[in-house]
Write an enzyme that holds these catalytic residues in place. Sequence first.
Site, short mmCIF file in Angstrom:
data_model
loop_
_atom_site.label_atom_id
_atom_site.label_comp_id
_atom_site.label_asym_id
_atom_site.label_seq_id
_atom_site.Cartn_x
_atom_site.Cartn_y
_atom_site.Cartn_z
N TYR A 181 0.82 -1.23 0.00
CA TYR A 181 0.00 0.00 0.00
C TYR A 181 0.84 1.27 0.00
CZ TYR A 181 -0.46 -0.51 5.26
OH TYR A 181 -0.29 -0.68 6.59
N GLU A 182 0.15 2.35 -0.36
CA GLU A 182 0.77 3.67 -0.56
C GLU A 182 1.92 3.59 -1.57
OE1 GLU A 182 0.87 6.38 2.65
OE2 GLU A 182 -0.76 5.38 3.68
N GLY A 183 1.69 2.79 -2.60
CA GLY A 183 2.68 2.59 -3.66
C GLY A 183 3.45 1.31 -3.41
#
Length: 380
Positions: free
Chosen positions: A362-364
């Site tokens: 998550y978050e890239g």
Amino acid sequence: MDFNLTEEHIMIRDAARDFAQTELLPGVIERDNAQTFPESLVRKMGELGFLGVMVDPKYGGSGMDAISYVLIMEELSKIDASASVMVSVNNSLVCYGLESYANEAQKEKYLTKLAKGEIIGAFCLSEPEAGSDATSQKTTAIDMGDHYLLNGTKNWITNGGRAGVYLVIAQTDKDKGHKGINAFILEKGMPGFDIGPKEDKLGIRGSDTHTLQFNDVKVPKENRIGEDGFGFKFAMKTLSGGRIGIAAQALGIAAGAYELALKYSKERKAFGTEICNHQAIAFKLADMATEIEAARMLVMKAAWDKDQGNNYDMSSAMAKLYASQVAMTHTVEAVQIHGGNGFVKDYHVERLMRDAKITQIYEGTSEIQKIVISRGIIKG
Ligand SMILES: Cc1cc2nc3c(=O)[nH]c(=O)nc-3n(C[C@H](O)[C@H](O)[C@H](O)COP(=O)(O)OP(=O)(O)OC[C@H]3O[C@@H](n4cnc5c(N)ncnc54)[C@H](O)[C@@H]3O)c2cc1C
């Protein structure tokens, strides 16, 4: 260069450590099993100032720096990464996004409550067909004059069920590509805004992840954040800081597993000696200690860059990439050091291993962090 923490930083770290030991540790296995996290613990984190760490006290925040924030994140994540993801999303995506880019009226209405933890926020960018490629937004926000009409689906939304405020990214003008994207503030209960069932996850099971559905949701014009077309930039700027929080989460997961493995290796005997005296185990511990310290340096550097007002796109991506890799590698090793006991829930390391995986997604994802880093290097 000074590697020492200030007295204030030490106090904050110790307060977070104490809270994690006394409040988060009891029941962490049961919460993971049941996929729950009680509201009472969210309130306590709010009272301690963990939900608005960097927010200006005039908006109800703790007014602390990013170094304090990563210290809190590391300590909470050693024990309960489900708690720390809630803290991370509320702080670095929702509160930071509003404090940096919302207008005064929006800050007064929403930020103060969020920073105190009276309500929790969610950040809604991902869609079934727009994850890594966040420009492919299918959720639309049609300008109807005094309001926007929102339609579409967001998935994987952390705090999706418990949030009171949702920052939602949507496409207003498809022809303008990412410059036609806007960010909006939505409230739970708006007509046409539906929350799907909770996801049944591999890790961070106490955290609450949902799909959200928007069917002709009327969003008042004053709920748009920034100028028309600012939404994609808003999302990218906010996520860059979010990565510092997730990097600190990964660091905490790795450090928590290491601390448990070290303790266990000094107690468990095999072939007439504690297993830490076998070089194969001792070298694992040496690798863990070294790489965790290296991850800590990258996390601190990214937080320091933020505090100094430096650009932190590269340092946050490097910190997240490396710390998440260290978390994954060394939680697996912590299970190995525990032998059969590592494979059951009572010893905590299997949960930390499951929790570690999400920090690479998550978050890239890690691949996306490498794109950010390589572009930064090549651009110079
Ligand atoms: C538990 C959980 C909580 C989450 N919380 C939130 C949240 O609160 N808000 C939110 O908006 N989102 C949230 N997400 C979504 C998360 O950010 C996305 O899952 C993530 O960005 C990856 O997107 P995707 O799942 O669509 O994977 P995809 O984008 O489909 O990627 C699949 C694979 O392809 C790789 N890939 C894609 N593009 C490239 C490329 N150009 N080069 C190389 N490799 C590439 C990826 O790295 C990955 O390995 C959450 C996800 C989970 C699982």
